[in-house]
Design a protein around this motif. Sequence first.
Motif, short mmCIF file in Angstrom:
data_model
loop_
_atom_site.label_atom_id
_atom_site.label_comp_id
_atom_site.label_asym_id
_atom_site.label_seq_id
_atom_site.Cartn_x
_atom_site.Cartn_y
_atom_site.Cartn_z
N VAL A 186 0.83 -1.21 0.00
CA VAL A 186 0.00 0.00 0.00
C VAL A 186 0.87 1.26 0.00
N LEU A 187 1.89 1.29 0.86
CA LEU A 187 2.78 2.45 0.91
C LEU A 187 3.52 2.64 -0.41
N TYR A 188 3.93 1.52 -1.02
CA TYR A 188 4.64 1.59 -2.30
C TYR A 188 3.75 2.18 -3.38
N ASN A 189 2.51 1.72 -3.46
CA ASN A 189 1.61 2.22 -4.51
C ASN A 189 1.22 3.67 -4.28
N VAL A 190 1.04 4.07 -3.02
CA VAL A 190 0.74 5.47 -2.73
C VAL A 190 1.92 6.35 -3.12
N ALA A 191 3.12 5.93 -2.75
CA ALA A 191 4.31 6.72 -3.11
C ALA A 191 4.50 6.76 -4.62
N GLY A 193 2.16 6.56 -6.88
CA GLY A 193 1.16 7.48 -7.44
C GLY A 193 1.53 8.93 -7.24
N ALA A 194 2.08 9.25 -6.06
CA ALA A 194 2.49 10.63 -5.81
C ALA A 194 3.63 11.06 -6.72
N LYS A 197 2.33 11.60 -10.15
CA LYS A 197 1.58 12.86 -10.25
C LYS A 197 2.52 14.05 -10.35
#
Length: 247
Positions: A186-191, A193-194, A197
Amino acid sequence: MMNSALWHGFMVFLRVAAMAAMLPAFGEESVPARIKLVIAFAFTIIVSPAVTSIAIPQGTGDLLILILTETLSGLVLGIGIRLFVLALQTAGTIAAHSTSLSQVFGGSGVDPMPAMGYILIVGGLALAVMTGLHIKAAQLVILSYDFLPMGRFTEASIISDWGVSQVARAFTLAFTLAAPFIILSVLYNVALGAINKAMPQLMVAFVGAPVITAGGLFLLLMSAPLILSVWVEAMDGFLINPFGSIP
């Protein structure tokens, strides 16, 4: 006297052999059938003196009922323990999928599975045997005669409720063991995505793939001892009180 002793040993052997066929480490598919038979005989010799004998049945029907009840009782015990191995395998599969390592298969197992799951299973089985799985299994068989009496069928509703609770417990344990890898994913995918972006022109997939792979391997190195200790503790709790949910 000899006939009575042989009959008693035979009835204990039926339950023990059915359980030993599903027992972790001792009942794996890679273990030869002859070795499994020797293990079943060894458990029978250990358990028989601690079990109260019953009279030899006079009719064929009573004999068939005894054979069926003892075999089913052994399978219930064996499946209950085997679910912990499946929980560890499921945890390894979840962890492998979360860290993009699901395509790396272990070649030494009977069934194909991610190498991460195979490592956990081999380590878990080795740890279980080192902590006295054979002794705990013998104690479990002796304890089982208080809840699954020889020659008596337990109500199907009770066994089904108990089985459903054990399956739910196995999946809960699997998700708990794989929780560090899920959090990492989850942390990997959030990072990722950021970063995507902020820098759309950067090929984040090529940059992030080695990171999640290395992170998964490092996390496996750090968390494997804790995962296996939690798993063994959960299995020991079952072996001590397997029928806690049976009234």
